[in-house]
Enzyme design. Structure first.
Site, PDB file in Angstrom:
ATOM      1  N   ASP A 114      25.898  27.550  42.118  1.00  0.00           N
ATOM      2  CA  ASP A 114      25.075  28.251  43.327  1.00  0.00           C
ATOM      3  C   ASP A 114      23.904  29.012  42.628  1.00  0.00           C
ATOM      4  OD1 ASP A 114      25.104  29.698  45.561  1.00  0.00           O
ATOM      5  OD2 ASP A 114      25.969  31.588  44.687  1.00  0.00           O
TER       6      ASP A 114
ATOM      7  N   ASP B 286      31.524  30.525  47.974  1.00  0.00           N
ATOM      8  CA  ASP B 286      31.699  29.606  46.841  1.00  0.00           C
ATOM      9  C   ASP B 286      33.260  29.153  46.631  1.00  0.00           C
ATOM     10  OD1 ASP B 286      28.966  29.607  46.352  1.00  0.00           O
ATOM     11  OD2 ASP B 286      29.181  31.424  45.205  1.00  0.00           O
TER      12      ASP B 286
END
Length: 601
Positions: free
Chosen positions: A307, A497
């Site tokens: 990420d 996430d």
């Protein structure tokens, strides 16, 4: 019958052993001791045999077949003490594996606690608080400052700034005005808005994240444990030696004697102990690895996906550049912008104040326009700070690509201040060291704009970029990684996430400052705010697996030698079972070396 846990089986064997010892040597009742061991030993062996059959049906070859056969064979020839020792080794190994996986069951409670619970329904001018699951499509809702958007919808009145970081992972605020869509789970800014519900709660974005995590957990990736890979050839070898010994000697006792020393303790004990030791070594470096299987997968990682915000970057905006018109001083522009914005709660205002001088001029007649900017009077001049069309309503400002605030004085454009999410200082080193470890495919999967994501990726050495991805799209990116580039690890820190961390072969959460949900959904959690710990985790996992393979091979070699000797009938079953405990000790001591792995930190 309810399936007994491995821990209960271990305690059952220990209990049977203690009672049998008392019966045989305390009360001088060896027959009753034999009956007790035979009955309960057979029952436990039967339960394990059922589990083994389920394992075989799933397409895997477990490591328990030899040990179960050895238990049955020794009981059949009356060597019940040998059977008890083998059972103790077998159940002890299974319990140890359970211990290694004890923290594997990450729940979603944190995510559920953060989900919207209430909505303010507007009916005929009145406002009524209702449960979020009672909202229907088409209902008009009021969202107050600081509240969570309850369902996906469209703004019908007002404008605001939303924090969508829990959904997209991006720290920059998003301005919303009438006609714009909003996603559930976003946090409203400082202005009330009215919206119409486009989705029910169950179909909205935040609940979709919860659903994605549950689906991913229900479909774990297929993985073959190291011990299982050695089990089949070792089992065949043991049966060949034992069968040949029986045929040549004509004595079935010889078959049992060979199988007792063939019990696969190196596979049952050595590998799990090495993995537990490796997990302990990881914790010393601030990395919590939840299962031994995670270490096995991590050692084989070929792709790492990251990420962006809070993972590769530090997760908070910082003044990057001050771009001014000719004859305008940069410090003067920053001072005017900060003085105008100093009473605002906007995230960019806070970033401006961190970079501004300590002494700021007094601003009066301050007016804030939600979704636009702030205007104030400073030293007799009207200063406007905010979006380009707010600072200069005639549309003459040429916008920059980065996140920025634009500044004008008395309708004269002065310049702009741009912001960036600062890179982690260790990010470049992390990518370089991962490449050195042979991991050639490094990806960034981000919810941010393509141009910003590519800029960050180039700066740190990322190989591929996937930008503007929502949680569901991140999962699709991970699923499409080619088989020859797997296993794949995902590193992230936010609620958004969580589905990706569960979908990846190994999910690694930046737990020092990240969301609790990400930590719970991940296979490993980095407790220190240091991205380079991902490199250390890979190194420890590889070193651990090296030690595990060594300990397994040492045990297999010793067992093979003992099988060859036992095939000549010179090792009684009870003595063979005791020799197995010696082999256990050797392989355990070798496996424990994983706890003292030297890794450069």
């Amino acid at each position: 019958m309810q399936k007994l846990s491995n821990y209960r089986r271990l305690w059952a064997v220990v209990g049977v052993g203690m009672v049998s010892l008392i019966l045989a040597f305390g009360l001088h009742q060896p027959v009753w001791a034999q009956i007790l061991v035979t009955v309960l030993g057979s029952l436990i062996a039967l339960l394990m045999f059922i589990d083994m059959v389920k394992t075989l049906r799933s397409g895997k070859f477990g490591v328990d077949l030899l040990a179960i056969t050895a238990v049955i064979a020794t009981l059949a020839i009356g060597e019940y003490w040998a059977a008890l020792i083998v059972l103790l080794m077998l159940t002890g190994g299974d319990a140890l594996e359970d211990y290694a996986a004890h923290k594997a069951n990450a729940d979603l409670q944190s995510l559920l606690d953060k989900s919207p619970q209430q909505a303010h329904l507007m009916v005929d001018g009145s406002i009524k608080a209702i449960a979020v699951d009672q909202v229907d499509v088409g209902n008009q809702l009021l969202v107050k400052p600081g509240e969570v958007i309850p369902v996906d919808g469209t703004i019908i009145s007002g404008g605001t700034t939303l924090d969508e970081s829990s959904l997209t992972g991006e720290s920059r605020p998003v301005d919303k005005v009438t006609g714009d869509t909003v996603m559930s789970g976003s946090v409203n800014g400082d202005a009330s808005i009215q919206m119409v519900a486009d989705q029910k709660a169950a179909d909205s974005q935040f609940q979709n994240i919860v659903r994605l995590v549950k689906q991913a957990e229900a479909q774990p990736a297929h993985f073959v444990r190291m011990a299982d890979r050695y089990a089949l050839p070792f089992t065949i070898l043991a049966y060949v030696i034992a069968g040949t010994s029986w045929i040549v000697s004509g004595d079935p006792v010889r078959f049992a004697e060979v199988l007792v020393v063939a019990s696969p303790c190196p596979l049952i004990l050595a590998a799990p102990i090495a993995l537990v030791a490796g997990m302990s070594r990881s914790s010393q470096s601030g990395i919590i690895v939840k299962t031994g299987t995670t270490l096995e997968r991590l050692a084989k990682i070929k792709t790492v996906a990251f990420d962006k915000t809070g993972t590769i970057t530090q997760g908070h905006l910082k003044v990057n550049e001050i771009l001014t018109q000719p004859a305008v001083d940069q410090k003067q522009l920053l001072t005017l912008a900060a003085a105008t914005e100093q009473q605002s709660n906007h995230i960019l205002a806070r970033s401006l104040m961190q970079a501004a001088p300590d002494q700021l001029p007094t601003a009066s007649d301050v007016k804030e326009t939600t979704g636009g900017g702030v205007q104030a009077e400073i030293d007799g001049h009207l200063i406007r700070v905010g979006k380009a069309d707010f600072a200069m309503t005639d549309g003459t400002i040429q916008k920059v690509e980065d996140t920025a605030v634009y500044v004008s004085a008395d309708d004269q454009y002065l310049g702009c201040v741009t912001f960036t999410d600062e890179l982690r200082p260790e990010a470049v080193t992390t990518m370089s060291e991962l490449h050195e470890l042979g991991i050639k495919n490094l990806m960034m999967i981000s919810g941010d704009r393509q141009s910003i994501a590519e800029k960050i990726a180039k700066a740190v050495g990322i190989d591929r970029v996937y930008a503007e991805c929502l949680p569901g799209e991140k999962i699709e990116v991970l699923k499409k990684v080619p088989e020859n580039q797997r296993p794949v690890a995902m590193v992230g820190d936010g609620v958004n996430d969580a589905p990706s961390l569960v979908t990846a072969d190994v999910g690694i959460a930046m737990g020092a400052s990240g969301a609790t949900t990400a930590s719970e959904s991940a296979d490993a959690v980095i407790l220190k705010d240091d991205l380079r710990r991902t490199v250390i985790a890979v190194r420890i996992s590889r070193a651990t697996m090296h030690v595990a393979r060594q300990s397994v091979m040492v045990g297999i070699i010793i067992c093979t030698v003992l099988m060859m000797i036992a095939s000549f009938g010179v090792i009684p079953a009870i003595f063979g079972a005791l020799l197995q405990e010696v082999v256990d000790t050797v392989t355990i001591l070798w496996a424990l070396r994983a706890r003292s792995i030297a890794i450069k930190e």
